[in-house]
Write a protein that holds these residues in place. Structure first.
Motif, short mmCIF file in Angstrom:
data_model
loop_
_atom_site.label_atom_id
_atom_site.label_comp_id
_atom_site.label_asym_id
_atom_site.label_seq_id
_atom_site.Cartn_x
_atom_site.Cartn_y
_atom_site.Cartn_z
N THR A 47 5.06 6.23 -16.58
CA THR A 47 4.98 5.70 -15.22
C THR A 47 4.06 6.53 -14.33
N HIS A 48 4.00 7.84 -14.57
CA HIS A 48 3.21 8.75 -13.74
C HIS A 48 2.34 9.66 -14.60
N ALA A 49 1.26 10.14 -14.01
CA ALA A 49 0.48 11.23 -14.62
C ALA A 49 -0.44 11.80 -13.56
N ASN A 50 -0.87 13.02 -13.79
CA ASN A 50 -1.92 13.59 -12.96
C ASN A 50 -3.25 12.96 -13.36
N PHE A 51 -4.17 12.91 -12.43
CA PHE A 51 -5.50 12.40 -12.74
C PHE A 51 -6.17 13.33 -13.74
N MET A 52 -6.81 12.73 -14.73
CA MET A 52 -7.46 13.53 -15.76
C MET A 52 -8.74 14.17 -15.24
N LYS B 241 0.85 -1.18 0.00
CA LYS B 241 0.00 0.00 0.00
C LYS B 241 0.89 1.24 0.00
N ARG B 242 0.55 2.19 -0.88
CA ARG B 242 1.31 3.43 -0.99
C ARG B 242 0.38 4.63 -0.75
N THR B 243 0.97 5.75 -0.34
CA THR B 243 0.20 6.94 0.01
C THR B 243 -0.72 7.38 -1.11
N TRP B 244 -0.23 7.34 -2.36
CA TRP B 244 -1.04 7.86 -3.46
C TRP B 244 -2.24 6.98 -3.78
N HIS B 245 -2.27 5.75 -3.28
CA HIS B 245 -3.43 4.89 -3.53
C HIS B 245 -4.70 5.48 -2.94
N ASP B 246 -4.56 6.25 -1.87
CA ASP B 246 -5.73 6.90 -1.27
C ASP B 246 -6.26 8.04 -2.14
N ARG B 247 -5.47 8.52 -3.07
CA ARG B 247 -5.90 9.62 -3.94
C ARG B 247 -6.64 9.11 -5.17
N TYR B 248 -6.50 7.83 -5.48
CA TYR B 248 -7.16 7.27 -6.67
C TYR B 248 -8.69 7.42 -6.55
N PRO B 249 -9.36 7.91 -7.59
CA PRO B 249 -10.83 7.92 -7.56
C PRO B 249 -11.38 6.50 -7.57
N PRO C 268 -8.90 1.63 -11.05
CA PRO C 268 -8.32 0.51 -10.28
C PRO C 268 -6.83 0.69 -10.02
N LEU C 269 -6.39 0.12 -8.91
CA LEU C 269 -4.97 0.16 -8.55
C LEU C 269 -4.17 -0.90 -9.29
N THR C 270 -4.87 -1.96 -9.71
CA THR C 270 -4.20 -3.05 -10.41
C THR C 270 -5.10 -3.54 -11.54
N LEU C 271 -4.49 -4.07 -12.60
CA LEU C 271 -5.22 -4.49 -13.79
C LEU C 271 -4.92 -5.95 -14.11
N GLU C 272 -5.83 -6.57 -14.84
CA GLU C 272 -5.59 -7.90 -15.41
C GLU C 272 -5.09 -7.69 -16.84
N TYR C 273 -3.83 -8.04 -17.11
CA TYR C 273 -3.22 -7.70 -18.39
C TYR C 273 -3.34 -8.82 -19.42
N ASP C 274 -3.55 -8.41 -20.68
CA ASP C 274 -3.52 -9.36 -21.79
C ASP C 274 -2.09 -9.86 -21.96
N LYS C 275 -1.93 -11.16 -22.07
CA LYS C 275 -0.60 -11.71 -22.36
C LYS C 275 -0.64 -12.25 -23.78
N CYS C 276 -0.54 -11.32 -24.72
CA CYS C 276 -0.62 -11.68 -26.13
C CYS C 276 0.39 -10.83 -26.89
N PRO C 277 0.74 -11.24 -28.11
CA PRO C 277 1.61 -10.39 -28.93
C PRO C 277 0.96 -9.02 -29.12
N LEU C 278 1.76 -7.98 -29.16
CA LEU C 278 1.23 -6.62 -29.28
C LEU C 278 0.37 -6.46 -30.53
#
Length: 567
Positions: free
Chosen positions: A366-371, A3-11, A15-25
């Motif tokens: 790696t980083h961005a402000n919330f849109m 858990k990190r401090t910025w996780h509390d800022r997420y609307p 989501p904090l974590t994603l399920e990623y496609d494992k396929c060729p680009l």
């Protein structure tokens, strides 16, 4: 990830974590053509192509590459601006199982020779006007095949007829291309090749999709190895971050002004748009007046860009003649975004412009402000989903995380982090530490978890024993109403070691003296930070993506001082 401090800022809807496609680009293009084949994929100078058409031509490209001997893992260079061929080539290369090597069309012969040899590229796809440069270089490289195309190949009638005359006028160059055993004509390939290819077994987490070269500000450029998984995870992060910007009533339209031979444009425009089956407006070169016309007519809602692009538009004399209200979301990257530019652009468009952060080594974001949630102007925002970051310094026991608010080096970790540098284990080991990438950027994190870049580690100025961060001074300079562009650098000084020099481009019609600027900066900066030297210029040297080349200015200054000392 803990858990990190910025996780509390997420609307709540992010989501904090994603399920990623494992396929060729390239699966993104396959899926877009299957599900949305009739949707518009590309717009280029009046011509449009559907997803089905782009997919068919990418398959022909893959088939032809395999027919001339390109095999899984071979490197194929793309020496093109933003054109339909650049998109088709990229996905065709990946479908053939090969590795794409994006190459800046502005490269000199010397730079081209270095990159082709370092990558051991077997083939290159280039524009016809670049063929003389390729032909001069190829005997000194590993290149075996050259595929040649032209702007006119994808222009609608009558532009395709007129363009050769325009090319002659602008470049004083008309290249006649003759096919041979090692020289191949793109148009003939598209006419004769079969839209089929031998699918390679791709391990997304291990197999390299891209060999992306860094700018080479310290020594020769390094080839960054990015896997299919590195790139696809970053695209999915981008998709999540911009999810609220989607117009449910129409197809997303993404402005493709960022060059695709730069990883930022490749991910945030090309790969992202293909994943979303959006339409990409292809812009081969930046011209503020022409870009305003395109925005007015094509109505893009997503506009990934760089500060110099936004600055160029804001300072165009005809800005008020054009409607920019279609723009909903913009992420600015590649260089620090001045707050004054951010606020002006948002007032004019009515959209949101936020600053992001990343590197070639991170695919790149790696980083961005919330849109559409809390943001802090002047901050690079918070880490994206599944991305960790910390501020570190070298201590007695190795790298140590520093307290909140203290300046150190930004370190990042996540699935988008590169596999390493191509054929360069020493450089890889110097920046990858236990899964963490040392970015070379100095910054700090506040108590809410928002990160700030102070400057590049190598750009920090040490003047008279004081640490001076160029970005702080540049922010002040950008706030002056007469300043269009500014960059600050440390130049050699016999007394202070280094001294602060500011390079200034004024807005059209504006006047400003060194004395006036000196008085202005002294109001806002401690005396040791105030520039000792000002130089006014008509323009500043930039990379293709619009990043100001601070290092080039420093090298020019050193050369001038050496020449003066030798007299």
């Amino acid at each position: 990830m803990k858990k990190r401090t910025w996780h509390d800022r997420y609307p709540e809807d992010l989501p904090l974590t994603l399920e990623y496609d494992k396929c060729p680009l390239y699966q993104y293009l396959v899926d877009a053509a299957r599900l949305y084949g009739d949707k518009k994929a590309l717009y280029f100078m009046g011509k449009e192509m559907t997803y089905k058409a782009v997919y068919e031509e990418a398959k022909k490209t893959a088939n032809y590459l395999q027919s001339i001997g390109i095999r899984k893992g071979d490197r194929v260079a793309i020496f093109l601006p933003n054109t339909p061929q650049s998109v088709i080539s990229y996905y065709g290369i990946l479908m053939a199982g090969a590795v794409a090597v994006p190459t800046n069309p502005l490269y000199t012969e010397r730079e081209l020779i270095f990159q082709m040899n370092d990558a051991q590229a077997r083939a290159i796809i280039c524009l016809d006007i670049l063929l003389p440069r390729v032909n001069s270089a190829r005997s000194h490289t590993t290149l075996e095949h050259v595929i040649v195309t032209g702007i006119k190949d994808y222009l609608p009638f009558p532009k395709n007829v007129i363009y050769p005359f325009v090319q002659k006028r602008e470049y004083n160059l008309l290249v006649k291309v003759e096919a041979g055993n090692d020289t191949h004509i793109w148009k003939k390939i598209m006419e004769q090749s079969v839209p089929d290819y031998l699918e390679s077994a791709i391990d997304p987490e291990e197999d390299i999709a891209l060999l992306q070269y860094t700018g080479g500000t310290t020594g020769n450029p390094k080839g960054v190895m990015l896997t299919h998984y590195n790139l696809s995870t970053n695209v999915q992060m981008c998709e999540t971050w911009l999810s609220r910007s989607e117009d449910q009533n129409r197809q997303n339209v993404v402005l493709g002004i960022l060059p695709f031979f730069h990883v930022y444009g490749m991910t945030a425009v090309m790969n992202f748009a293909i994943k979303k089956a959006s339409k990409i407006i292809l812009i081969p070169k930046f011209d503020a007046g022409e870009l305003l016309k395109v925005i007015d007519k094509q109505k893009p809602n997503l506009f990934p860009g760089a500060p110099t692009i936004y600055i160029g538009l804001l300072n165009h004399p005809d800005l008020e003649k054009y409607d920019l209200s279609s723009i909903d979301a913009c992420i600015s990257g590649s260089a620090p975004l001045p707050v004054e530019i951010q606020e002006r652009f948002e007032r004019i468009t009515g959209g949101n412009l936020v600053e992001g952060y990343g590197l070639t080594e991170t695919s790149p974001v790696t980083h961005a402000n919330f849109m559409y949630a809390e943001r802090i102007n002047g901050s690079i925002g918070v880490p994206w989903p599944d991305t960790d970051a910390k501020i570190v310094q070298m201590g007695e026991n190795g790298l140590e995380e520093v307290p909140v608010g203290e300046i150190g080096e930004i370190a990042v970790k996540g699935p988008q982090i590169m596999k390493g540098y191509w054929n360069n284990e020493a450089e890889t080991a110097s920046v990858l530490k236990d899964g963490w990438l040392l970015t070379g950027d100095l910054g700090y994190v506040d108590e809410r978890g928002f990160f700030y870049v102070v400057d590049r580690k190598k750009d920090m100025i040490i003047a008279g024993g004081f640490n001076v961060y160029p970005r702080e001074i540049e922010e002040i300079l950008y706030e002056h109403e007469a300043v269009q562009e500014a960059v600050v650098a440390g130049v050699p000084d016999p007394y202070r070691g280094e001294t602060v020099k500011a390079y200034i481009v004024l807005k059209e019609g504006a006047t400003l003296t060194e004395e006036e600027l000196n008085a202005y900066t002294r109001e806002y900066l401690a005396s040791y930070k105030v520039p000792r030297i000002y130089e006014f210029r008509d323009e500043l040297p930039k990379t293709a993506v619009g990043k100001i080349l601070r290092r080039k200015l420093i090298d020019e200054e050193k050369q001038k001082q050496e020449e003066a000392a030798s007299v």
